[in-house]
Scaffold this active site. Sequence first.
Site, PDB file in Angstrom:
ATOM      1  N   ASP A 141       0.867  -1.195   0.000  1.00 42.33           N
ATOM      2  CA  ASP A 141       0.000   0.000   0.000  1.00 42.33           C
ATOM      3  C   ASP A 141       0.897   1.236   0.000  1.00 42.33           C
ATOM      4  O   ASP A 141       2.023   1.180   0.503  1.00 42.33           O
ATOM      5  CB  ASP A 141      -0.895  -0.001   1.254  1.00 42.33           C
ATOM      6  CG  ASP A 141      -2.155   0.820   1.075  1.00 42.33           C
ATOM      7  OD1 ASP A 141      -3.243   0.229   0.961  1.00 42.33           O
ATOM      8  OD2 ASP A 141      -2.048   2.073   1.048  1.00 42.33           O
ATOM      9  N   LYS A 179     -20.144  -6.783 -12.717  1.00 49.60           N
ATOM     10  CA  LYS A 179     -20.078  -6.129 -11.402  1.00 49.60           C
ATOM     11  C   LYS A 179     -21.077  -4.956 -11.324  1.00 49.60           C
ATOM     12  O   LYS A 179     -21.877  -4.853 -10.393  1.00 49.60           O
ATOM     13  CB  LYS A 179     -18.647  -5.644 -11.154  1.00 49.60           C
ATOM     14  CG  LYS A 179     -18.463  -4.817  -9.908  1.00 49.60           C
ATOM     15  CD  LYS A 179     -18.673  -5.627  -8.650  1.00 49.60           C
ATOM     16  CE  LYS A 179     -18.627  -4.739  -7.407  1.00 49.60           C
ATOM     17  NZ  LYS A 179     -19.016  -5.439  -6.206  1.00 49.60           N
ATOM     18  N   ASN A 182     -24.614  -4.861  -9.029  1.00 47.53           N
ATOM     19  CA  ASN A 182     -24.861  -3.860  -7.987  1.00 47.53           C
ATOM     20  C   ASN A 182     -26.088  -3.008  -8.307  1.00 47.53           C
ATOM     21  O   ASN A 182     -26.900  -2.714  -7.429  1.00 47.53           O
ATOM     22  CB  ASN A 182     -23.631  -2.963  -7.796  1.00 47.53           C
ATOM     23  CG  ASN A 182     -22.618  -3.602  -6.860  1.00 47.53           C
ATOM     24  OD1 ASN A 182     -22.827  -4.711  -6.373  1.00 47.53           O
ATOM     25  ND2 ASN A 182     -21.518  -2.917  -6.598  1.00 47.53           N
ATOM     26  N   GLY A 193     -36.772   0.430   4.145  1.00 47.20           N
ATOM     27  CA  GLY A 193     -36.077   1.209   5.167  1.00 47.20           C
ATOM     28  C   GLY A 193     -35.479   2.462   4.565  1.00 47.20           C
ATOM     29  O   GLY A 193     -36.022   3.018   3.602  1.00 47.20           O
ATOM     30  N   CYS A 246     -20.141   1.053  -2.118  1.00 47.06           N
ATOM     31  CA  CYS A 246     -20.295   0.486  -3.470  1.00 47.06           C
ATOM     32  C   CYS A 246     -21.571   0.915  -4.192  1.00 47.06           C
ATOM     33  O   CYS A 246     -21.494   1.571  -5.229  1.00 47.06           O
ATOM     34  CB  CYS A 246     -20.233  -1.038  -3.397  1.00 47.06           C
ATOM     35  SG  CYS A 246     -18.580  -1.618  -2.984  1.00 47.06           S
TER      36      CYS A 246
END
Length: 439
Positions: A31, A208, A212, A257, A264
Site C-alpha cells: 500500500d 459487477k 450492484n 427502510g 459500493c
Amino acid sequence: MSSIMMIGTGYVGLVSGACLADFGNRVICYDIDKTKIDKLAKGRIPFFEPGLEEMVLRNQDEGRLSFSTDLASSVAESEAIFIAVGTPEQDDGTADLSAVYAVAEDIGRTMKGFKVIVQKSTVPVGTTRKLGATIRAKAGAGADFELVSNPEFLREGSAIDDFLHPNRVVFGFSGPRAYEVVEEIYHPLYANGTAILSTTLESAEMVKYASNAFLATKVSFINEIAELCEKLGADVQVVARGMGMDSRIGPKFLHAGTGFGGSCFPKDTIALVKMGDAFGVDMSLVKSTIGANERQSRRAVDKLRRLCGGSVKGLRIAVLGLSFKPETDDVREASALKIIRHLWEEGASVIAYDPVAGENAKRALPGLDLAGGVEACIKGADGLVIATEWDEFRQLDLSRVAGLLGRKRIVDCRNVYRPEQMEELGVAYDSFGRRSVEP
Ligand code: NAD
C-alpha cells in the site's frame, strides 16, 4: 503455490490478500499508506471486519502473508499482481481512476518478465484493457503480461465468508496464460465446484456494475412499494415475504427502510449512469433507483418530525447505529449520517451510539456527540431513531427503553420492531411501509 502481490490494503485488498494466503498462496500486501502497512506488519488491523484479524495473524505466522511498501521488490517476487485500490466517486459522478492508473504506471516502471495483472477494483467497462496500454507505455513494447478482470462481490461484515464461499467468481481474460495462473491461485474454489464464469474483460467488468445496480434497484423498488403500503394500510414486510416466495424474485434485498449506502452501491449506480451518458444510453431505471434512494433518509426525518408534533427544533434526538449496515465500521454513504445532517439542519441536537463506527462517524461529522452505550444515548432524549440494525439494537428491553426516553417517540428505519409492541408501551412509533402508532 503461487506468488501474489496485492496492491491496496483496504477492505477488499486486505480481505482478498488474507484469503488468498489462506488458499495456500504466498501473498505480499502493498500500500502507499506506510502507516497502514507498519501497523499491519505488527498485526494491527485498520478497520473492523469479523474474523479478519485471526486470519491475517494466522497466515502471517505461517509465513504466507507479508506486508511491504517496497514496490520494486514486491513486483519482482510476484507472478500475479492484483489491483485493489479505491475508485471513489468524483464530483461529476464518474469513477476516480487516478489510483488505478498510478498503479498501472508503477507496475509498468518496475516489471520484468511475465506477469498476470488482475484488476479487482470496480472500474468502468473498458478500463482494464486501457490499463494494459498504460503498463505497456511504461514498460516498453516488449512487455510480457496478460490481463484479468476479477470483480469482487464480498460484502463488508461477512467479507471472509463471502470470499471463501462465494456465490460465484467472475474472471475476464485477455489471454490463455493468465487462465492457468488464475486457476492455480483459486485452486480451492475450482476444486470445490464453485460457480465460476470465465469471459472477456469487458463482460466481467459489466457483471459487477449490472449486479450492484440490480440489487440497488430491488431496494429502491421495495421502498417505493413501502410508501404506497403506508397509504393503503398494507404491511410491506408481509408483501416482501409474499413476493420473495416466488423463486423468480427471491427474498433478498427486499427490506424496506432508509435505503442503500456504503462504499459500493451509491457510487457504482451513478458510475453506470455516467457510462450510459458517455455512450448515448439513457439508464433511466438506474437513475430512478438513485433518485428513490436519495429520498429515504429525508423520509426518516419527516416521520420523526410528525411524531414530534411538526418540528424537531431544540429537541435532543438519540440515534442508534452509524455504520451503513451492521457488522462494519464503514460509514461511507451511511443513511444514519444523512439523517443526522438533516436533524442538525432542522435545529435538533443529536447524541449517537454505534458498537464500532463511532470514531469513523465523528471524523465524517466533526462535533457529533457520541454516547458510550445504548442507555447513555437514549436517556432523557426527546426521540429515538434506530438507523442501523445491529443485533444489539434488535434485542433491546423495550420497556426499559420507553422508561429511559424523555419523550416516547421512535422512528425505526430498519423495521426491527413491531407497531403492536410499541402500542402496548405507549410509544409513538413509525417505521417504513407499515402502520404507525400515533402520539
Ligand atoms: P479502500 O478505500 O478501503 O482501500 C483502498 C486502498 O488503496 C487504501 O488502503 C489506499 O491507501 C490504497 N491505495 C490508494 N492508492 C494507491 C496506490 N497508488 N498504490 C497503492 N495503494 C494505494 O477501498 P475498498 O473499499 O477496499 O475498495 C477497493 C475497490 O474495490 C473499489 O474499487 C471498490 O469499489 C471495490 N469494492 C469494494 C467493496 C467493499 O465492500 N468495500 C466490495 C467490492 C468491490
